[in-house]
Design a protein around this motif. Sequence first.
Motif, short mmCIF file in Angstrom:
data_model
loop_
_atom_site.label_atom_id
_atom_site.label_comp_id
_atom_site.label_asym_id
_atom_site.label_seq_id
_atom_site.Cartn_x
_atom_site.Cartn_y
_atom_site.Cartn_z
N LYS A 238 -30.18 -9.89 68.90
CA LYS A 238 -29.91 -11.25 69.38
C LYS A 238 -31.16 -12.08 69.09
N LEU A 239 -30.97 -13.24 68.49
CA LEU A 239 -32.14 -14.06 68.21
C LEU A 239 -31.80 -15.53 68.18
N GLU A 240 -32.82 -16.32 68.49
CA GLU A 240 -32.72 -17.76 68.40
C GLU A 240 -33.51 -18.20 67.19
N LEU A 241 -32.83 -18.85 66.25
CA LEU A 241 -33.47 -19.24 65.00
C LEU A 241 -33.98 -20.67 65.08
N PRO A 242 -35.20 -20.91 64.63
CA PRO A 242 -35.66 -22.30 64.51
C PRO A 242 -34.93 -22.98 63.36
N ALA A 243 -34.82 -24.30 63.43
CA ALA A 243 -34.18 -25.03 62.34
C ALA A 243 -35.02 -24.90 61.07
N LEU A 244 -34.36 -24.96 59.93
CA LEU A 244 -35.08 -24.88 58.67
C LEU A 244 -35.98 -26.10 58.50
N PRO A 245 -37.25 -25.92 58.12
CA PRO A 245 -38.13 -27.06 57.90
C PRO A 245 -37.84 -27.73 56.57
N ASP A 246 -38.56 -28.82 56.31
CA ASP A 246 -38.38 -29.53 55.04
C ASP A 246 -38.68 -28.60 53.86
N LYS A 247 -39.74 -27.83 53.98
CA LYS A 247 -40.06 -26.83 52.96
C LYS A 247 -39.48 -25.50 53.42
N ASP A 248 -38.56 -24.98 52.63
CA ASP A 248 -37.79 -23.81 53.05
C ASP A 248 -38.68 -22.63 53.38
#
Length: 390
Positions: A238-248
């Motif tokens: 189970k994990l909470e992912l941060p949103a993808l930044p501008d630079k992948d």
Amino acid sequence: MVVQAQPSPHALYISEISLAISYQLEDDRKALARFARCCRASLGPALDVLWSRVPSFSPFIPLLPLSVKSLWDHCQLDEVTLVEFQCPPEEEWRIFDSYARRVRKLYSGSHLHQIVARIRSKTTLFPLLRSLSLQLLEPLDMQGHLFSDSLRSLKISGPAYVHCKDARVQIAIAHIARDAPLLESLHVEDFAYSVAQSSLPPLHFAHLRAVEISAFFDHSLLQSLCRILSQAPVTQLKLELPALPDKDWSISFPVFPALRSLRICGNPASAEHFIFHLASKGIHELSIYHTRGPASAADCRRLLSLVAEKYGNTLQTLSLALSRSPTPNYPYDLSQAVLDALRTLVPTLNQLETLHLLLPHNRYVHLQESELTFEPLTWPSLKNLDVQAT
């Protein structure tokens, strides 16, 4: 007149009876403490239960050797003092040890707990501990033995700072790999928005099966944790992912080869990126909850296509929940895209038995279970269908 004999107190000398009574009183700690003082026969079993779950390190402070307690009382926990401090002899730890060996579950957010483990670096403080919840207020000293080799379940809470310049969470996991080889469950919870990078390689966890990563962290910590745990035999994640930044961001290596159950909180683009790097060949249960960040119809289509491509022959349960988003043309494009994509992927998801959908509702899209009801020949494995609108 018949006088009934009173039960003999000698029954309490049967340890199983005293222990059974103690467990019945487990939720009433005052009554349990009174039972411990009842007689010598009940003392041991009652104390075993009374001290089996301890909510903090505080009850152990009065039990410390006087010289160690004095450091705490006078706030002398600086590095210079600790380097010069001599650990008291073993006989001075006798009272502390008599209670510490009873503890099976401990919640500790005390800096003193870590200091005492450092002072007594050659001894494990809680030798029979099975479950530990620990807040990392300071970086750990690798010379200490904070984690017992009996430990099975661990929750680590990182520092509650906006920025943390050290890799204390990763270093703590290195401690665990060294000292707790039988660990089965690991929960990492961190509140630092940015942390230091860690160069730790994959660590050996032969028995780790369940991992939960719930945090507000940046991508560097997630990548470090994935690298450290990449070869562990984890079956539930189970994990909470941060949103993808501008630079992948990139996880440039396959992770979690034994995974069977996956639950992701994050936007569809982040979920797709993570699933792409999974080494597992057989996910059986997948849940994706859109919690924050934008979502688009294209993101959802790519996510579902990837899931079908990698796990169409193994996936049995799929749950997808999409929240409202500031994305333009949302929610009707997004909801319709999910329905259309699933219709297209029916032949590919040939093992799917349970499907849960929670999609945004609006006047353009009427979500009905009948919209996803297919002929038995086209989706023969589907048994449970749950479609809801928010």
